[in-house]
Enzyme design. Structure first.
Site, short mmCIF file in Angstrom:
data_model
loop_
_atom_site.label_atom_id
_atom_site.label_comp_id
_atom_site.label_asym_id
_atom_site.label_seq_id
_atom_site.Cartn_x
_atom_site.Cartn_y
_atom_site.Cartn_z
N CYS A 229 0.81 -1.23 0.00
CA CYS A 229 0.00 0.00 0.00
C CYS A 229 0.84 1.26 0.00
O CYS A 229 0.49 2.24 -0.67
CB CYS A 229 -0.96 -0.01 1.19
SG CYS A 229 -0.14 0.03 2.81
N HIS B 174 -1.80 1.01 6.98
CA HIS B 174 -2.36 1.08 5.63
C HIS B 174 -2.33 2.53 5.15
O HIS B 174 -2.83 3.43 5.83
CB HIS B 174 -3.80 0.57 5.57
CG HIS B 174 -4.36 0.59 4.17
ND1 HIS B 174 -3.90 -0.26 3.19
CD2 HIS B 174 -5.27 1.40 3.57
CE1 HIS B 174 -4.53 0.01 2.05
NE2 HIS B 174 -5.37 1.01 2.26
N ASP C 238 -7.81 4.58 -3.53
CA ASP C 238 -6.96 3.51 -3.02
C ASP C 238 -6.72 2.49 -4.12
O ASP C 238 -7.67 1.91 -4.65
CB ASP C 238 -7.64 2.85 -1.82
CG ASP C 238 -6.73 1.93 -1.02
OD1 ASP C 238 -5.75 1.41 -1.61
OD2 ASP C 238 -6.99 1.72 0.18
#
Length: 254
Positions: free
Chosen positions: A71, A110, A125
């Site tokens: 991420c 994250h 995202d």
């Protein structure tokens, strides 16, 4: 309209984006192009690669070398791309919910991107494995759909943040992660990366994995199995040997 930089040119070329700009209305197609190009994969963690998260380093890893990432790589790169394309964005941090059995994963590990547009604020995202909405998700709570399922954001105070990303992949609404709108910086991403690399509870430093959405479904790979899921329900699963991971990654994911 801002003049297109070499950084954007390289990105657009890599993902096959034929326009010389990205508008807000383009974002669903643009986020799909990004997700279909860059796999979620953890080779750098297992190889203990030591690098700093900077615009130049992410440019090198994702655009010039054959890398995907986790991420902090993928959404860190997305942040720089969207900022360069003229969007008002900031990096934010969240905490993944690993399910009722395991509870919250490692806190604040994250990375995601907050985007502010004329018609509201959004979460974007491309670094949550295959759990991708493939479009901006409104902070105002409207539901958006992708081939993966339904996504929406709920303002809810939790021990890990004041917003939660909810997902329904066919089994009812579940928490994906909680997050705050407090702005993070590149140092936070480096800290996140260090935790993922070294913490005993990190889910990404035990064995190789890769996943990627495709126009027809998704691909998932572990050290032992390579599986292709097609949207129509067809599943192709094959065993792979010790050398098979790198070979399949280069052939199918990169």
């Amino acid at each position: 309209m801002i003049k297109m930089s070499d950084f954007l040119k390289d990105c657009f070329q890599k993902i096959g984006w034929e326009k010389d700009h990205v508008s807000f209305g383009d974002l669903p197609l643009f986020l799909k192009a990004m997700a279909y190009r860059f796999p979620f994969e953890n080779r750098a963690v297992l190889a203990k690669e030591n690098y700093k998260i900077t615009k130049e380093e992410l440019w090198r890893r994702l655009l010039k070398d054959q890398h995907g990432g986790l991420c902090y790589d993928l959404n860190g790169f997305l942040y720089f791309v969207l900022r360069e394309a003229g969007f008002h964005v900031k990096l934010i941090r969240g905490t993944v919910y690993a399910g009722d059995q395991e509870g919250w994963a490692l806190e604040g590990t994250h990375a995601a991107v907050w985007l502010s547009a004329e018609n509201g604020d959004y979460l974007v995202d491309i670094g949550f494995g295959i759990n991708l909405a493939l479009q901006p998700i409104p902070l105002s709570g409207e539901t958006v759909q992708s081939p993966v399922g339904s996504f929406r954001i709920k303002k809810e105070e939790t021990e890990k943040g004041s917003y939660v990303l909810l997902m329904d992949k066919g089994e009812g609404w579940q928490i994906g992660y909680a997050f705050t709108l407090e702005e993070s910086d590149l140092g936070d991403l480096d800290n996140m990366k260090d935790i993922i690399h070294s913490h005993e509870k990190s889910p990404f430093n035990k064995s190789l994995l890769a996943s990627k959405l495709t126009p027809s479904g998704r691909m998932v790979m572990s050290e032992r199995h390579f599986t292709i899921y097609e949207n129509g329900g067809n599943i192709q699963k094959s065993d792979i040997g010790p050398s098979g991971f790198e070979e399949k990654l280069n052939t199918h994911f990169l």
